[in-house]
Design a protein around this motif. Structure first.
Motif, PDB file in Angstrom:
ATOM      1  N   GLN A 150       0.830  -1.206   0.000  1.00  0.00           N
ATOM      2  CA  GLN A 150       0.000   0.000   0.000  1.00  0.00           C
ATOM      3  C   GLN A 150       0.868   1.263   0.000  1.00  0.00           C
ATOM      4  O   GLN A 150       0.596   2.207  -0.745  1.00  0.00           O
ATOM      5  N   LEU A 151       1.929   1.268   0.810  1.00  0.00           N
ATOM      6  CA  LEU A 151       2.824   2.426   0.832  1.00  0.00           C
ATOM      7  C   LEU A 151       3.515   2.615  -0.521  1.00  0.00           C
ATOM      8  O   LEU A 151       3.687   3.749  -0.984  1.00  0.00           O
ATOM      9  N   ARG A 152       3.895   1.520  -1.162  1.00  0.00           N
ATOM     10  CA  ARG A 152       4.511   1.616  -2.494  1.00  0.00           C
ATOM     11  C   ARG A 152       3.513   2.186  -3.500  1.00  0.00           C
ATOM     12  O   ARG A 152       3.877   3.012  -4.341  1.00  0.00           O
ATOM     13  N   GLU A 153       2.260   1.742  -3.418  1.00  0.00           N
ATOM     14  CA  GLU A 153       1.223   2.265  -4.316  1.00  0.00           C
ATOM     15  C   GLU A 153       1.014   3.758  -4.109  1.00  0.00           C
ATOM     16  O   GLU A 153       0.656   4.471  -5.044  1.00  0.00           O
ATOM     17  N   GLU A 154       1.253   4.233  -2.890  1.00  0.00           N
ATOM     18  CA  GLU A 154       1.117   5.661  -2.590  1.00  0.00           C
ATOM     19  C   GLU A 154       2.347   6.451  -3.036  1.00  0.00           C
ATOM     20  O   GLU A 154       2.397   7.663  -2.862  1.00  0.00           O
ATOM     21  N   GLY A 155       3.350   5.756  -3.584  1.00  0.00           N
ATOM     22  CA  GLY A 155       4.510   6.435  -4.144  1.00  0.00           C
ATOM     23  C   GLY A 155       5.743   6.468  -3.259  1.00  0.00           C
ATOM     24  O   GLY A 155       6.744   7.091  -3.626  1.00  0.00           O
ATOM     25  N   TYR A 156       5.705   5.806  -2.117  1.00  0.00           N
ATOM     26  CA  TYR A 156       6.869   5.801  -1.232  1.00  0.00           C
ATOM     27  C   TYR A 156       7.873   4.743  -1.673  1.00  0.00           C
ATOM     28  O   TYR A 156       7.495   3.659  -2.107  1.00  0.00           O
ATOM     29  N   ASP A 157       9.144   5.085  -1.549  1.00  0.00           N
ATOM     30  CA  ASP A 157      10.233   4.163  -1.863  1.00  0.00           C
ATOM     31  C   ASP A 157      10.494   3.322  -0.615  1.00  0.00           C
ATOM     32  O   ASP A 157      11.200   3.746   0.299  1.00  0.00           O
ATOM     33  N   VAL A 158       9.879   2.144  -0.572  1.00  0.00           N
ATOM     34  CA  VAL A 158      10.004   1.242   0.571  1.00  0.00           C
ATOM     35  C   VAL A 158      11.011   0.157   0.221  1.00  0.00           C
ATOM     36  O   VAL A 158      10.814  -0.581  -0.745  1.00  0.00           O
ATOM     37  N   ASP A 159      12.088   0.079   1.001  1.00  0.00           N
ATOM     38  CA  ASP A 159      13.085  -0.968   0.800  1.00  0.00           C
ATOM     39  C   ASP A 159      13.074  -1.884   2.014  1.00  0.00           C
ATOM     40  O   ASP A 159      13.622  -1.547   3.065  1.00  0.00           O
ATOM     41  N   SER A 160      12.424  -3.024   1.850  1.00  0.00           N
ATOM     42  CA  SER A 160      12.367  -4.032   2.908  1.00  0.00           C
ATOM     43  C   SER A 160      13.424  -5.083   2.617  1.00  0.00           C
ATOM     44  O   SER A 160      13.455  -5.648   1.525  1.00  0.00           O
ATOM     45  N   LEU A 161      14.279  -5.343   3.593  1.00  0.00           N
ATOM     46  CA  LEU A 161      15.404  -6.244   3.374  1.00  0.00           C
ATOM     47  C   LEU A 161      14.998  -7.710   3.371  1.00  0.00           C
ATOM     48  O   LEU A 161      15.695  -8.541   2.797  1.00  0.00           O
ATOM     49  N   ALA A 162      13.890  -8.027   4.004  1.00  0.00           N
ATOM     50  CA  ALA A 162      13.326  -9.380   3.957  1.00  0.00           C
ATOM     51  C   ALA A 162      11.809  -9.223   3.927  1.00  0.00           C
ATOM     52  O   ALA A 162      11.238  -8.593   4.815  1.00  0.00           O
ATOM     53  N   ILE A 163      11.182  -9.771   2.898  1.00  0.00           N
ATOM     54  CA  ILE A 163       9.722  -9.716   2.803  1.00  0.00           C
ATOM     55  C   ILE A 163       9.188 -11.129   2.963  1.00  0.00           C
ATOM     56  O   ILE A 163       9.416 -11.996   2.114  1.00  0.00           O
ATOM     57  N   VAL A 164       8.497 -11.346   4.072  1.00  0.00           N
ATOM     58  CA  VAL A 164       7.896 -12.648   4.347  1.00  0.00           C
ATOM     59  C   VAL A 164       6.583 -12.719   3.575  1.00  0.00           C
ATOM     60  O   VAL A 164       5.682 -11.913   3.786  1.00  0.00           O
ATOM     61  N   GLU A 165       6.501 -13.687   2.677  1.00  0.00           N
ATOM     62  CA  GLU A 165       5.287 -13.860   1.872  1.00  0.00           C
ATOM     63  C   GLU A 165       4.264 -14.717   2.605  1.00  0.00           C
ATOM     64  O   GLU A 165       3.066 -14.498   2.504  1.00  0.00           O
ATOM     65  N   SER A 166       4.768 -15.712   3.342  1.00  0.00           N
ATOM     66  CA  SER A 166       3.867 -16.550   4.138  1.00  0.00           C
ATOM     67  C   SER A 166       4.667 -17.207   5.253  1.00  0.00           C
ATOM     68  O   SER A 166       5.882 -17.355   5.159  1.00  0.00           O
ATOM     69  N   MET A 167       3.942 -17.579   6.295  1.00  0.00           N
ATOM     70  CA  MET A 167       4.564 -18.312   7.399  1.00  0.00           C
ATOM     71  C   MET A 167       3.499 -19.169   8.055  1.00  0.00           C
ATOM     72  O   MET A 167       2.326 -18.811   8.080  1.00  0.00           O
ATOM     73  N   ASP A 168       3.947 -20.303   8.564  1.00  0.00           N
ATOM     74  CA  ASP A 168       3.019 -21.288   9.109  1.00  0.00           C
ATOM     75  C   ASP A 168       3.435 -21.665  10.527  1.00  0.00           C
ATOM     76  O   ASP A 168       4.487 -22.289  10.718  1.00  0.00           O
ATOM     77  N   PRO A 169       2.627 -21.286  11.530  1.00  0.00           N
ATOM     78  CA  PRO A 169       2.993 -21.618  12.908  1.00  0.00           C
ATOM     79  C   PRO A 169       2.931 -23.121  13.209  1.00  0.00           C
ATOM     80  O   PRO A 169       3.575 -23.590  14.140  1.00  0.00           O
ATOM     81  N   GLU A 170       2.192 -23.866  12.393  1.00  0.00           N
ATOM     82  CA  GLU A 170       2.074 -25.316  12.615  1.00  0.00           C
ATOM     83  C   GLU A 170       3.421 -26.018  12.426  1.00  0.00           C
ATOM     84  O   GLU A 170       3.815 -26.852  13.224  1.00  0.00           O
ATOM     85  N   ASN A 171       4.113 -25.663  11.330  1.00  0.00           N
ATOM     86  CA  ASN A 171       5.388 -26.340  11.055  1.00  0.00           C
ATOM     87  C   ASN A 171       6.587 -25.387  11.070  1.00  0.00           C
ATOM     88  O   ASN A 171       7.712 -25.805  10.822  1.00  0.00           O
ATOM     89  N   GLY A 172       6.335 -24.100  11.330  1.00  0.00           N
ATOM     90  CA  GLY A 172       7.420 -23.131  11.451  1.00  0.00           C
ATOM     91  C   GLY A 172       8.028 -22.662  10.145  1.00  0.00           C
ATOM     92  O   GLY A 172       9.049 -21.983  10.155  1.00  0.00           O
ATOM     93  N   THR A 173       7.408 -23.003   9.014  1.00  0.00           N
ATOM     94  CA  THR A 173       7.992 -22.614   7.727  1.00  0.00           C
ATOM     95  C   THR A 173       7.751 -21.137   7.433  1.00  0.00           C
ATOM     96  O   THR A 173       6.729 -20.566   7.802  1.00  0.00           O
ATOM     97  N   ILE A 174       8.732 -20.553   6.763  1.00  0.00           N
ATOM     98  CA  ILE A 174       8.684 -19.148   6.362  1.00  0.00           C
ATOM     99  C   ILE A 174       9.077 -19.087   4.896  1.00  0.00           C
ATOM    100  O   ILE A 174      10.106 -19.637   4.507  1.00  0.00           O
ATOM    101  N   GLU A 175       8.252 -18.428   4.088  1.00  0.00           N
ATOM    102  CA  GLU A 175       8.580 -18.232   2.672  1.00  0.00           C
ATOM    103  C   GLU A 175       8.750 -16.748   2.415  1.00  0.00           C
ATOM    104  O   GLU A 175       7.968 -15.933   2.901  1.00  0.00           O
ATOM    105  N   PHE A 176       9.778 -16.420   1.631  1.00  0.00           N
ATOM    106  CA  PHE A 176      10.093 -15.032   1.330  1.00  0.00           C
ATOM    107  C   PHE A 176       9.683 -14.683  -0.091  1.00  0.00           C
ATOM    108  O   PHE A 176       9.705 -15.531  -0.985  1.00  0.00           O
ATOM    109  N   ARG A 177       9.343 -13.425  -0.291  1.00  0.00           N
ATOM    110  CA  ARG A 177       9.059 -12.907  -1.628  1.00  0.00           C
ATOM    111  C   ARG A 177      10.372 -12.854  -2.395  1.00  0.00           C
ATOM    112  O   ARG A 177      11.395 -12.456  -1.863  1.00  0.00           O
ATOM    113  N   SER A 178      10.322 -13.272  -3.645  1.00  0.00           N
ATOM    114  CA  SER A 178      11.567 -13.238  -4.433  1.00  0.00           C
ATOM    115  C   SER A 178      11.657 -11.990  -5.274  1.00  0.00           C
ATOM    116  O   SER A 178      10.785 -11.220  -5.391  1.00  0.00           O
TER     117      SER A 178
END
Length: 193
Positions: free
Chosen positions: A165-193
């Protein structure tokens, strides 16, 4: 930033309720060398932009912001306080934000002595979920007449939409790790590529 993603996988814990616990290196115990590498990454991303102040929010963003400031010529770091105190005197910029982590609203306050018209500000924070805290900081900058030159985030929870949403508003957002999904059941974390 591969190094940060690896640390999240190795030492992070996924908790129920979309909570990612990274207190072993980011926001309780601080890995200063990692913070330094993060600062170098943001300095590269935002090079060519005038940055003369860094603004964050207490408390977890302060350590990161102080190390990052060294990569921008030791510019001042200002942190928005979350509570009024007797040490806050004079005129202030104030707004209210909702914290996903704390599950409540709180005031954010910056003295008008430290955020000024004409400032070129880099916002730094440890997490970005729904973007409410950052929108509060942006509001304070606009009220002061300061320019938000960019936003540096350590960990963005991409599935919560605040960064997009901030990017759509025109802000230059640089996130060093973007978590796309995570699962508390098995502890998996997937990152945006």
């Amino acid at each position: 930033m591969k190094e940060l993603e690896e640390r999240i996988v190795q030492q992070g814990t996924v908790k129920p309720g979309n909570v990612l616990k990274v207190d072993a290196f980011l926001n309780h115990q601080c890995d200063v060398e990692l913070f330094d590498h993060m600062g170098a990454a943001w300095a590269e991303h935002f090079k060519g932009k005038t940055i003369d102040k860094i603004l964050t929010i207490e408390a977890s963003g302060i350590g990161i912001a102080c190390v990052v400031a060294r990569h921008f010529g030791n510019v001042p770091v200002v942190f928005a306080k979350k509570a009024q105190s007797i040490n806050l005197d004079g005129d202030q910029y104030t707004t209210t934000v909702y914290s996903f982590t704390k599950q409540k609203e709180f005031p954010v306050i910056v003295s008008k002595r430290y955020l000024n018209e004409g400032d070129h500000v880099l916002l730094i924070d440890d997490f970005l979920a729904n973007g409410k805290a950052l929108k509060g900081l942006i509001e304070l900058c606009h009220e002061a007449g300061a320019t938000v030159e960019g936003i540096g985030i350590a960990v963005e929870k991409g599935f919560q939409g605040g960064g997009d949403q901030l990017r759509e508003e025109g802000y230059d957002v640089d996130s060093l790790a973007i978590v796309e999904s995570m699962d508390p059941e098995n502890g998996t974390i997937e990152f945006r590529s």
